[in-house]
Design a protein around this motif. Structure first.
Motif, PDB file in Angstrom:
ATOM      1  N   SER A 369     -18.451  27.131 -11.728  1.00 26.65           N
ATOM      2  CA  SER A 369     -18.296  25.771 -12.237  1.00 26.65           C
ATOM      3  C   SER A 369     -16.942  25.593 -12.912  1.00 26.65           C
ATOM      4  CB  SER A 369     -19.448  25.458 -13.176  1.00 26.65           C
ATOM      5  OG  SER A 369     -18.992  24.921 -14.367  1.00 26.65           O
ATOM      6  N   ILE A 370     -16.351  26.657 -13.456  1.00 30.26           N
ATOM      7  CA  ILE A 370     -15.009  26.486 -14.021  1.00 30.26           C
ATOM      8  C   ILE A 370     -13.946  26.886 -13.009  1.00 30.26           C
ATOM      9  CG2 ILE A 370     -15.734  26.719 -16.420  1.00 30.26           C
ATOM     10  CD1 ILE A 370     -14.924  29.545 -16.434  1.00 30.26           C
ATOM     11  N   SER A 371     -14.343  26.946 -11.735  1.00 32.30           N
ATOM     12  CA  SER A 371     -13.408  27.082 -10.622  1.00 32.30           C
ATOM     13  C   SER A 371     -12.539  28.315 -10.698  1.00 32.30           C
ATOM     14  CB  SER A 371     -12.474  25.879 -10.524  1.00 32.30           C
ATOM     15  OG  SER A 371     -13.105  24.726 -10.870  1.00 32.30           O
ATOM     16  N   VAL A 372     -13.131  29.479 -10.866  1.00 34.73           N
ATOM     17  CA  VAL A 372     -12.300  30.682 -10.762  1.00 34.73           C
ATOM     18  C   VAL A 372     -11.992  30.900  -9.286  1.00 34.73           C
ATOM     19  CG1 VAL A 372     -13.179  31.789 -12.829  1.00 34.73           C
ATOM     20  CG2 VAL A 372     -14.333  32.145 -10.649  1.00 34.73           C
ATOM     21  N   PRO A 373     -10.875  31.567  -8.979  1.00 30.61           N
ATOM     22  CA  PRO A 373     -10.555  31.856  -7.584  1.00 30.61           C
ATOM     23  C   PRO A 373     -11.706  32.595  -6.902  1.00 30.61           C
ATOM     24  CG  PRO A 373      -8.707  32.411  -8.976  1.00 30.61           C
ATOM     25  CD  PRO A 373      -9.808  31.992  -9.880  1.00 30.61           C
ATOM     26  N   LEU A 374     -11.787  32.410  -5.615  1.00 28.46           N
ATOM     27  CA  LEU A 374     -12.859  32.921  -4.748  1.00 28.46           C
ATOM     28  C   LEU A 374     -14.090  32.023  -4.745  1.00 28.46           C
ATOM     29  CD1 LEU A 374     -13.047  36.814  -4.915  1.00 28.46           C
ATOM     30  CD2 LEU A 374     -11.839  35.338  -3.318  1.00 28.46           C
ATOM     31  N   SER A 375     -14.143  31.045  -5.659  1.00 26.14           N
ATOM     32  CA  SER A 375     -15.244  30.087  -5.546  1.00 26.14           C
ATOM     33  C   SER A 375     -14.692  28.828  -4.888  1.00 26.14           C
ATOM     34  CB  SER A 375     -15.825  29.754  -6.918  1.00 26.14           C
ATOM     35  OG  SER A 375     -14.931  28.943  -7.623  1.00 26.14           O
ATOM     36  N   SER A 376     -15.581  28.082  -4.234  1.00 25.01           N
ATOM     37  CA  SER A 376     -15.083  26.910  -3.518  1.00 25.01           C
ATOM     38  C   SER A 376     -14.495  25.889  -4.472  1.00 25.01           C
ATOM     39  CB  SER A 376     -16.216  26.281  -2.699  1.00 25.01           C
ATOM     40  OG  SER A 376     -17.297  26.011  -3.538  1.00 25.01           O
ATOM     41  N   GLY A 377     -14.945  25.902  -5.730  1.00 23.80           N
ATOM     42  CA  GLY A 377     -14.402  24.971  -6.706  1.00 23.80           C
ATOM     43  C   GLY A 377     -12.921  25.174  -6.915  1.00 23.80           C
ATOM     44  N   PHE A 378     -12.471  26.407  -6.788  1.00 32.76           N
ATOM     45  CA  PHE A 378     -11.047  26.676  -6.985  1.00 32.76           C
ATOM     46  C   PHE A 378     -10.220  25.913  -5.957  1.00 32.76           C
ATOM     47  CE2 PHE A 378      -7.362  29.292  -5.801  1.00 32.76           C
ATOM     48  CZ  PHE A 378      -6.663  29.204  -6.984  1.00 32.76           C
ATOM     49  N   ILE A 379     -10.633  26.024  -4.700  1.00 34.33           N
ATOM     50  CA  ILE A 379      -9.880  25.345  -3.641  1.00 34.33           C
ATOM     51  C   ILE A 379      -9.889  23.844  -3.878  1.00 34.33           C
ATOM     52  CG2 ILE A 379      -9.620  25.130  -1.149  1.00 34.33           C
ATOM     53  CD1 ILE A 379      -9.709  27.994  -2.019  1.00 34.33           C
ATOM     54  N   GLY A 380     -11.088  23.309  -4.142  1.00 29.40           N
ATOM     55  CA  GLY A 380     -11.222  21.870  -4.301  1.00 29.40           C
ATOM     56  C   GLY A 380     -10.404  21.359  -5.469  1.00 29.40           C
ATOM     57  N   GLU A 381     -10.583  21.974  -6.623  1.00 27.95           N
ATOM     58  CA  GLU A 381      -9.870  21.463  -7.792  1.00 27.95           C
ATOM     59  C   GLU A 381      -8.374  21.673  -7.658  1.00 27.95           C
ATOM     60  OE1 GLU A 381     -11.454  22.304 -11.686  1.00 27.95           O
ATOM     61  OE2 GLU A 381     -12.921  20.723 -11.294  1.00 27.95           O
ATOM     62  N   PHE A 382      -7.998  22.794  -7.065  1.00 22.18           N
ATOM     63  CA  PHE A 382      -6.576  23.044  -6.912  1.00 22.18           C
ATOM     64  C   PHE A 382      -5.932  21.953  -6.070  1.00 22.18           C
ATOM     65  CE2 PHE A 382      -3.058  24.818  -4.492  1.00 22.18           C
ATOM     66  CZ  PHE A 382      -2.239  25.245  -5.528  1.00 22.18           C
ATOM     67  N   LEU A 383      -6.547  21.658  -4.917  1.00 17.46           N
ATOM     68  CA  LEU A 383      -5.971  20.637  -4.044  1.00 17.46           C
ATOM     69  C   LEU A 383      -5.970  19.276  -4.717  1.00 17.46           C
ATOM     70  CD1 LEU A 383      -7.447  21.603  -0.588  1.00 17.46           C
ATOM     71  CD2 LEU A 383      -5.061  21.626  -1.258  1.00 17.46           C
ATOM     72  N   LEU A 384      -7.070  18.955  -5.422  1.00 15.68           N
ATOM     73  CA  LEU A 384      -7.145  17.646  -6.085  1.00 15.68           C
ATOM     74  C   LEU A 384      -6.093  17.532  -7.171  1.00 15.68           C
ATOM     75  CD1 LEU A 384     -10.979  17.081  -6.348  1.00 15.68           C
ATOM     76  CD2 LEU A 384      -9.355  15.802  -4.975  1.00 15.68           C
TER      77      LEU A 384
END
Lengths: 476, 456
Positions: A369-384
């Protein structure tokens, strides 16, 4: 068509299945829908639009046009996966053997699939409103006692928002041949009428998401609904609005974008920071996750109005991620509430000692949920964040604080509930179904975190098509 | 035309059949009459017919036939639903049923008239049975009050209407609608008689449909009348009054549109707000229904304002969708049989009888305009036909829908709430005919939206 009919059918059968078999039945039902969607994927060409109904124009403009492209199919699969996860995590709860409840969940699923598969404005509106009734009844009948006021607020807020959308549909239909997506897109608007149409859609979507000044209904509704209701609201209903922004609001009134991008991005980012700060101060774990949800989706909404390929694919990745994380976090919150009887952080503590497996899974989810790398949240939040940053670096910097604030409130919740001196109440570890639900969620999150290209390839072509046709309208 | 005679005769026969003291015969007579009339009307779809060859007093054209069919349907539903209570008063079963049929005769004349004389006749034939029916709960003082109030107010309205007709006659030298329209469209400078006449007629119509500021009678009359009469008034009487209103103002008085439209627009706006805002705090069910019906009148008035080609059918569909909800709710309130008619008597209905609860929720949501129920399509047609001409008016109407959702939702909450007011041991007795009516209404509410395809 079978995609839509299967859940409808199961909703009806659920009313007569004996309650001893209800849990198994509900899982089978959701798996059948999922399988039907997967069969569609296997024969899917991501550059094309596939119709699932024969077009049939009525004399008042309704066309019954339904189908899917990459974006819709992604949402359809997401809906089916999440419905399965919701029923799975509900498996050992009392509700799982309730006929009405199961029927309502399937009904909700059917309505949601209708929203994602509609390519006709009026049909979209009808399905959009239809989702409201089952979730309202689930929350009313199976939620915390005394949640009437909260639900009333929820229903009125969203209904009024939808009426604004209906007004926009009227306005745009008055110069279109029919309600089909293509016809509505072809309408050329003056800047002024584009603002009104955009505004009407925006109010409806902003209330459902919810964006900053329209979020008043959300924390109360999330906290007083039963677990499955909260999951439906946060993991699926909210996604309708984000999807609606990309599919309907922007393509129909792109003329308004030049002026409206800034305010929408700003509202989104205000929500990110404001809800994040509020989440830090929350003592009720479910309420904390409710504010966390506002904070996360603010960024997605901001990304949705910044039209380019990267942002929009990121929106889809992040929608998938947020749905999975929301289901996981609300499951964790419910486990804590069920086992210890409390939701207040100050009364909790030391659960990690007595329930190590739960602590591990919850911990992994917190990291996702805090978007560490290797989680899909990382990719999403990074791009956003990249998208917001290149739109306006100052807003980008402010939006970036979401990573820090998010870490603060989520880790705080984890630390206060899991570590510290154990409180004397007994706390049973994960049941098999809960364990399985967490496992599936984690596997999906990690696999999309490692290989996000799969989603990008899936939705990318249809995102490109849509952006291209929007640009064509703008050039004209 | 034959249909009209059949209905009148079946009313007359049912009066005599009642001497046998077998209420079933009365019901059978009425049913046969209504069904035959409906079939006859449908046969006439392609062969329009008039009263006499030399005197075209009545003209059953397409819209008149469509309106009449809906009126027959609603009367049939009312008679079926009310049969249980008619039966209890063995001596009067025939009277009640006959009064409904006579009133329907008047309604059909009002839907097909071609001159003012027939129109007035129809209005009186429609109204007088209703005055009587409103007072049929003779031991209840409220019912007598309703009857008297409705009669006195109705008599005044009729007087005003006649006055209006007289002024128009004075200006146009004719009762015939075509000739009146020719004068209105043909001349440039109209005598002031015509303007006053039109205003007077409009007031009388607004009274009949229960629009603000002529709405004060309606909550009291709705509350006091026996349940099924309320249902009949809200469905058939409204339909007839609106049908005539639409015919006169939407087709024959269009030449003076610029004169009466602003006034009507103000009334429509006031009506919507008055109905909605008063409904918010009601605690009695039928009063709530009365105020909500005032709001719905406000929406329906929009169709008269619209110059859309389809507005006649839009209005019909709107009233059609509204009628189903009202009749279903009225039947449920009859079944609950609460002396004081409290809104609270609906509490826990979904738990006591899930099917009744389901139908109640459907009707309420349909009134609120939640898709995919028929009420949504009704609203949709009305609003979208006015939108091109008066966007602001539609925005006001939509704001009102937003206000309205509050009290509908509050009632839905009462219906689906878990705790009950009455002892759960008291079972609700629903007669077979009432089930038939309720199921028909439920089908109409759920799938009525499909009919929208056949309009026009």
């Amino acid at each position: 068509m079978e995609i839509l009919l299967i859940p409808c059918l199961f909703a009806l059968i659920a009313l007569v299945v004996p309650s001893n078999f209800m849990r198994q039945f509900s899982l089978v039902g959701s798996l059948v829908s999922l399988a039907a969607a997967c069969i569609r994927v296997s024969s899917f060409n991501s550059t094309k639009f596939e119709a699932i109904t024969s077009e049939h124009v009525t004399n008042f403009g309704l066309t019954f046009k339904m189908g899917y492209d990459g974006m819709s199919l992604f949402m359809i699969i997401l809906t089916n996966v999440i419905t399965f996860l919701i029923l799975l995590s509900n498996y050992n709860r009392e509700l799982s053997s309730n006929r009405t409840f199961t029927s309502l969940v399937f009904f909700m699923q059917a309505a949601l699939l209708g929203v994602f598969a509609s390519f006709d404005g009026l049909l979209f509106y009808i399905f959009w409103e239809l989702t409201l009734i089952p979730v309202f009844l689930i929350a009313l009948w199976f939620g915390a006692p005394g949640n009437k006021a909260a639900l009333m607020k929820f229903f009125i807020y969203t209904f009024v928002g939808s009426l604004a959308m209906l007004l926009s549909l009227f306005a745009i239909k008055s110069s279109a041949a029919s309600f089909s997506h293509a016809d509505l897109m072809a309408v050329e608007l003056t800047a002024k009428s584009a603002y009104w149409i955009f505004g009407g859609f925006f109010i409806a979507f902003a209330i459902k998401i919810p964006l900053f000044p329209f979020h008043m209904w959300q924390p109360d509704t999330y906290t007083t609904s039963p677990m499955a209701g909260t999951m439906l609201l946060s993991a699926l209903m909210l996604k309708m609005a984000l999807y609606g922004m990309i599919r309907w609001m922007i393509p129909l009134a792109p003329e308004a974008l030049a002026e409206m991008t800034y305010p929408v991005v700003l509202l989104g980012i205000i929500g990110v920071v404001y809800a994040g700060v509020l989440a830090i101060k929350q003592n009720d774990i479910k309420r904390l996750f409710a504010f966390a949800s506002i904070s996360h989706v603010g960024l997605i909404a901001a990304g949705a109005v910044l039209i380019n390929h990267d942002n929009w694919t990121a929106v889809f990745i992040q929608m998938g991620n947020h749905s999975l994380v929301a289901v996981g976090l609300f499951l964790a919150a419910d486990i804590i509430e069920q086992r210890s009887g409390k939701r207040t952080l100050s009364d909790l503590g030391g659960i990690a000692k007595v329930a190590p497996r739960f602590a591990f899974m919850f911990g992994a989810l917190v990291l996702a949920s805090i978007s560490v790398p290797l989680s899909s949240g990382f990719i999403g939040e990074f791009l956003l964040l990249k998208g917001v940053f290149s739109y306006n670096w100052m807003i980008g910097v402010i939006a970036g604080t979401t990573l820090i604030v998010g870490a603060v409130y989520t880790l705080r919740a984890y630390q206060l509930s899991m570590y510290g001196a154990p409180k004397p109440a007994p706390f049973a570890d994960l049941r098999p179904n809960e364990w399985l639900a967490f496992l599936i969620i984690m596997l999906l999150i990690v696999s999309f975190g490692v290989f996000p290209q799969s989603i990008i390839n899936f939705v990318g072509p249809s995102v490109n098509n849509l952006i291209e046709s929007i640009n064509n309208t703008l050039v004209k | 035309m034959d249909a009209l005679i059949v209905i009148f005769l079946s009313g007359l026969i049912s009066l005599f059949v009642a001497f046998a003291k077998k209420p079933v015969y009365v019901l059978a007579t009425a049913s046969v009459g209504l069904v035959t009339a409906a079939v006859l009307l449908m046969n006439q779809w392609n062969t329009p017919c008039t009263l006499f060859s030399s005197y075209r007093g009545l003209d059953f054209n397409h819209s008149a036939i469509a309106y009449s069919l809906v009126a027959i349907l609603f009367t049939f539903l009312s008679v079926l639903a009310g049969y249980k209570s008619f039966k209890e008063e063995l001596e009067h079963t025939g009277d009640y049923v006959a009064l409904y049929l006579f009133s329907l005769t008047g309604a059909m004349i009002m839907l097909s008239f071609t001159d003012m004389f027939m129109f007035f006749l129809g209005l009186e034939i429609l109204s007088i049975p209703i005055y009587i029916l409103a007072g049929t709960k003779r031991k209840d003082i409220k019912s007598s009050e309703a009857s008297l109030k409705y009669f006195l107010m109705g008599a005044f309205a009729t007087g005003i209407l006649l006055f209006g007709i007289a002024w128009i006659y004075g200006a146009t030298k004719s009762f015939n609608l075509n000739e009146i329209a020719m004068v209105i469209n043909g001349e440039q400078n109209h005598s002031s008689l015509l303007f006053i006449g039109i205003l007077l007629m409009m007031s009388a119509f607004l009274f009949k449909v229960g629009a603000a500021p002529f709405h004060f009678w309606s909550p009291d009359v709705y509350e006091g009348s026996p349940n099924i009469v309320t249902g009949f008034m809200a469905s058939v009487v409204k339909l007839a009054a609106f049908g005539a209103f639409m015919k006169l103002f939407g087709m024959y008085f269009t030449g003076l549109y610029d004169f009466w439209a602003p006034a009507l627009m103000c009334m429509a706006i006031v009506t919507m707000f008055v109905g909605n805002l008063s409904a918010l705090t009601q605690v009695k069910f039928k009063r709530l229904l009365a105020y909500s019906s005032i709001t719905h009148v406000g929406y329906a008035l929009l169709t008269i304002l619209s110059k859309d080609l389809m507005n006649e059918m839009n209005l019909l569909f709107y009233l059609f969708s509204y009628g189903f909800s009202v009749i279903a709710l009225i039947v449920i309130s009859m079944i609950l049989n609460d002396e004081e008619d409290r809104l609270e008597s609906f509490k826990g209905l979904a738990k006591r009888n899930p099917i009744l609860g389901f139908i109640a929720v459907l009707s309420l949501l349909s009134l609120a305009g939640v898709p995919p129920l028929v009420g949504f399509f009704g609203k949709y047609l009305v609003f979208s036909s006015v939108f091109a001409q008066y966007p602001t008016l539609v925005i006001i109407a939509i704001i009102n829908s937003g206000i309205g959702i509050y009290y509908y939702l509050k009632t839905v909450m009462t219906v689906v709430s878990k705790d009950q007011l009455a002892e759960p041991t008291v079972t609700l007795s629903v007669s077979l005919l009432q089930w038939v009516v309720l199921l028909l209404c439920a089908v109409g509410l759920l799938f009525g939206g499909c009919f929208i395809q056949y309009l026009g």
